[in-house]
Design a protein around this motif. Sequence first.
Motif, PDB file in Angstrom:
ATOM      1  N   GLY A 153       0.820  -1.204   0.000  1.00 17.00           N
ATOM      2  CA  GLY A 153       0.000   0.000   0.000  1.00 17.00           C
ATOM      3  C   GLY A 153       0.853   1.252   0.000  1.00 17.00           C
ATOM      4  O   GLY A 153       0.602   2.193  -0.771  1.00 17.00           O
ATOM      5  N   ASP A 154       1.876   1.295   0.850  1.00 21.64           N
ATOM      6  CA  ASP A 154       2.767   2.450   0.877  1.00 21.64           C
ATOM      7  C   ASP A 154       3.450   2.648  -0.468  1.00 21.64           C
ATOM      8  O   ASP A 154       3.584   3.779  -0.955  1.00 21.64           O
ATOM      9  CB  ASP A 154       3.837   2.263   1.965  1.00 21.64           C
ATOM     10  N   MET A 155       3.896   1.555  -1.066  1.00 20.83           N
ATOM     11  CA  MET A 155       4.565   1.626  -2.354  1.00 20.83           C
ATOM     12  C   MET A 155       3.629   2.168  -3.429  1.00 20.83           C
ATOM     13  O   MET A 155       3.962   3.097  -4.175  1.00 20.83           O
ATOM     14  CB  MET A 155       5.085   0.245  -2.752  1.00 20.83           C
ATOM     15  N   LEU A 156       2.428   1.609  -3.503  1.00 23.16           N
ATOM     16  CA  LEU A 156       1.487   1.992  -4.558  1.00 23.16           C
ATOM     17  C   LEU A 156       0.924   3.390  -4.358  1.00 23.16           C
ATOM     18  O   LEU A 156       0.666   4.101  -5.331  1.00 23.16           O
ATOM     19  CB  LEU A 156       0.353   0.975  -4.644  1.00 23.16           C
ATOM     20  N   LEU A 157       0.726   3.792  -3.109  1.00 25.35           N
ATOM     21  CA  LEU A 157       0.246   5.154  -2.872  1.00 25.35           C
ATOM     22  C   LEU A 157       1.261   6.175  -3.382  1.00 25.35           C
ATOM     23  O   LEU A 157       0.891   7.186  -3.982  1.00 25.35           O
ATOM     24  CB  LEU A 157      -0.026   5.376  -1.385  1.00 25.35           C
ATOM     25  N   GLY A 158       2.555   5.908  -3.152  1.00 28.70           N
ATOM     26  CA  GLY A 158       3.579   6.806  -3.658  1.00 28.70           C
ATOM     27  C   GLY A 158       3.657   6.787  -5.172  1.00 28.70           C
ATOM     28  O   GLY A 158       3.758   7.841  -5.820  1.00 28.70           O
ATOM     29  N   ILE A 159       3.607   5.602  -5.758  1.00 28.60           N
ATOM     30  CA  ILE A 159       3.677   5.483  -7.219  1.00 28.60           C
ATOM     31  C   ILE A 159       2.486   6.175  -7.868  1.00 28.60           C
ATOM     32  O   ILE A 159       2.620   6.884  -8.871  1.00 28.60           O
ATOM     33  CB  ILE A 159       3.760   4.006  -7.634  1.00 28.60           C
ATOM     34  N   ASN A 160       1.309   5.993  -7.299  1.00 28.10           N
ATOM     35  CA  ASN A 160       0.122   6.647  -7.847  1.00 28.10           C
ATOM     36  C   ASN A 160       0.252   8.164  -7.793  1.00 28.10           C
ATOM     37  O   ASN A 160      -0.013   8.862  -8.780  1.00 28.10           O
ATOM     38  CB  ASN A 160      -1.118   6.211  -7.070  1.00 28.10           C
ATOM     39  N   ALA A 161       0.658   8.690  -6.636  1.00 27.38           N
ATOM     40  CA  ALA A 161       0.786  10.142  -6.514  1.00 27.38           C
ATOM     41  C   ALA A 161       1.814  10.685  -7.496  1.00 27.38           C
ATOM     42  O   ALA A 161       1.622  11.758  -8.100  1.00 27.38           O
ATOM     43  CB  ALA A 161       1.159  10.513  -5.080  1.00 27.38           C
ATOM     44  N   VAL A 217       1.337  -9.546  -4.577  1.00 27.07           N
ATOM     45  CA  VAL A 217       0.749  -8.370  -5.223  1.00 27.07           C
ATOM     46  C   VAL A 217      -0.730  -8.605  -5.475  1.00 27.07           C
ATOM     47  O   VAL A 217      -1.114  -9.243  -6.452  1.00 27.07           O
ATOM     48  CB  VAL A 217       1.471  -8.051  -6.543  1.00 27.07           C
ATOM     49  N   SER A 218      -1.563  -8.082  -4.580  1.00 27.71           N
ATOM     50  CA  SER A 218      -2.998  -8.245  -4.761  1.00 27.71           C
ATOM     51  C   SER A 218      -3.750  -7.163  -4.010  1.00 27.71           C
ATOM     52  O   SER A 218      -3.596  -7.010  -2.799  1.00 27.71           O
ATOM     53  CB  SER A 218      -3.443  -9.626  -4.258  1.00 27.71           C
ATOM     54  N   ILE A 219      -4.534  -6.396  -4.751  1.00 32.20           N
ATOM     55  CA  ILE A 219      -5.460  -5.429  -4.165  1.00 32.20           C
ATOM     56  C   ILE A 219      -6.795  -5.623  -4.861  1.00 32.20           C
ATOM     57  O   ILE A 219      -6.928  -5.369  -6.065  1.00 32.20           O
ATOM     58  CB  ILE A 219      -4.982  -3.978  -4.367  1.00 32.20           C
ATOM     59  N   PRO A 220      -7.810  -6.101  -4.143  1.00 33.69           N
ATOM     60  CA  PRO A 220      -9.111  -6.356  -4.765  1.00 33.69           C
ATOM     61  C   PRO A 220      -9.634  -5.133  -5.509  1.00 33.69           C
ATOM     62  O   PRO A 220      -9.602  -4.019  -5.000  1.00 33.69           O
ATOM     63  CB  PRO A 220      -9.999  -6.693  -3.558  1.00 33.69           C
ATOM     64  N   GLY A 221     -10.069  -5.366  -6.745  1.00 32.48           N
ATOM     65  CA  GLY A 221     -10.634  -4.287  -7.538  1.00 32.48           C
ATOM     66  C   GLY A 221      -9.623  -3.421  -8.256  1.00 32.48           C
ATOM     67  O   GLY A 221      -9.993  -2.540  -9.029  1.00 32.48           O
ATOM     68  N   LEU A 222      -8.321  -3.659  -8.035  1.00 33.01           N
ATOM     69  CA  LEU A 222      -7.318  -2.821  -8.680  1.00 33.01           C
ATOM     70  C   LEU A 222      -6.260  -3.629  -9.406  1.00 33.01           C
ATOM     71  O   LEU A 222      -6.014  -3.418 -10.595  1.00 33.01           O
ATOM     72  CB  LEU A 222      -6.649  -1.908  -7.645  1.00 33.01           C
ATOM     73  N   VAL A 223      -5.604  -4.569  -8.708  1.00 30.33           N
ATOM     74  CA  VAL A 223      -4.497  -5.285  -9.329  1.00 30.33           C
ATOM     75  C   VAL A 223      -4.323  -6.650  -8.689  1.00 30.33           C
ATOM     76  O   VAL A 223      -4.551  -6.821  -7.491  1.00 30.33           O
ATOM     77  CB  VAL A 223      -3.188  -4.465  -9.198  1.00 30.33           C
ATOM     78  N   GLN A 275      -5.755   2.906  -0.569  1.00 32.30           N
ATOM     79  CA  GLN A 275      -5.772   3.026   0.888  1.00 32.30           C
ATOM     80  C   GLN A 275      -6.748   2.039   1.513  1.00 32.30           C
ATOM     81  O   GLN A 275      -6.413   1.331   2.474  1.00 32.30           O
ATOM     82  CB  GLN A 275      -6.149   4.453   1.272  1.00 32.30           C
ATOM     83  N   VAL A 276      -7.934   1.961   0.960  1.00 29.77           N
ATOM     84  CA  VAL A 276      -8.938   1.034   1.488  1.00 29.77           C
ATOM     85  C   VAL A 276      -8.509  -0.408   1.257  1.00 29.77           C
ATOM     86  O   VAL A 276      -8.636  -1.269   2.143  1.00 29.77           O
ATOM     87  CB  VAL A 276     -10.311   1.301   0.834  1.00 29.77           C
ATOM     88  N   GLY A 277      -7.972  -0.696   0.088  1.00 30.11           N
ATOM     89  CA  GLY A 277      -7.621  -2.064  -0.266  1.00 30.11           C
ATOM     90  C   GLY A 277      -6.409  -2.615   0.454  1.00 30.11           C
ATOM     91  O   GLY A 277      -6.213  -3.841   0.491  1.00 30.11           O
ATOM     92  N   THR A 278      -5.585  -1.742   1.044  1.00 30.64           N
ATOM     93  CA  THR A 278      -4.356  -2.209   1.700  1.00 30.64           C
ATOM     94  C   THR A 278      -4.293  -1.847   3.182  1.00 30.64           C
ATOM     95  O   THR A 278      -3.258  -2.041   3.821  1.00 30.64           O
ATOM     96  CB  THR A 278      -3.109  -1.625   1.004  1.00 30.64           C
ATOM     97  N   ALA A 279      -5.375  -1.332   3.720  1.00 29.89           N
ATOM     98  CA  ALA A 279      -5.367  -0.897   5.123  1.00 29.89           C
ATOM     99  C   ALA A 279      -5.262  -2.082   6.074  1.00 29.89           C
ATOM    100  O   ALA A 279      -5.846  -3.155   5.830  1.00 29.89           O
ATOM    101  CB  ALA A 279      -6.641  -0.108   5.425  1.00 29.89           C
TER     102      ALA A 279
END
Length: 299
Positions: A153-161, A217-223, A275-279
Amino acid sequence: MKRVRAFVLAVTTALVALPATPSGAASPPPSWQKIVKTLEPRLDPASKSPCNRGSVTCVDAVLKEMKRRERAFAVKCNHNVMFSYTYRVTTEHVRSGWPRDFDSPAYIAHMDAIFAKSYFDAYDRWKDGGSGVSEAWTIALDAARSKSVSGLGDMLLGINAHISRDLPFVVEQVGLLGPDGSSALDDYNRFNQIIVETQGLALDGAARRFDPEVATVSIPGLVVGKDGLLELFSAWRAEAWARAEQLVSAATPEDRQAVVDEIEAIALARALLIQVGTAYVPFFSSTADRDEFCRDHRS
């Protein structure tokens, strides 16, 4: 921000669609603090600044600053290290193929500096109180501070931003054309391919040093899975170029603002979904095991 938040509701349902030391520099690179004082948005081959003229020394200086920041995060197992580490590994991989991978390495070096500056500035402003920080970056940095999401989640939040939010504005600043006046899209796409090729290495390294669960690597609804992650990053970067084209071609300030609002909204919506998917779920999961692992393996 009301327009941005309203737009978020409309786009959220469509989101899914959507190291060795480098060689080649003649001398040690100057400090980032010195370079950034004169950093300009457009390439200038006659400039004394290595980044303004697109010298490979610029990439080395960016890497030097990335390593400095990463070390500060790693020594404390600060959760910001997940994105910082990934970004540094990716940049080293870009540097390792210099200059053969690009038709205009000067354009890429200059863009690399402007792109890195957008991250450094976002973090520094957030650390100083948050003034002027985008919502996508605020969510990412707040989540790292509160230790509320997984390592992935931390990794993807940074990459997304950095990609969904920052990159369109960076490409607009540096321009869509290389020094010879031709489209820089081919080099941009080569840059994208190098980044995609590196993500597996970055994930594996982050799993060895900071959080072993990041390799799942799994986030429901995203990847789902590494392949899905790489496809997602490729789509985000292709979208960033298209948004930059829209910014450049906007006929009026109002037209440009509409594109800006859309960029901010999509980045925010993706951040909320990640954020929701990795909390971490209270009483069921927490950061404790991850932090203990990091303390044992961070060096």
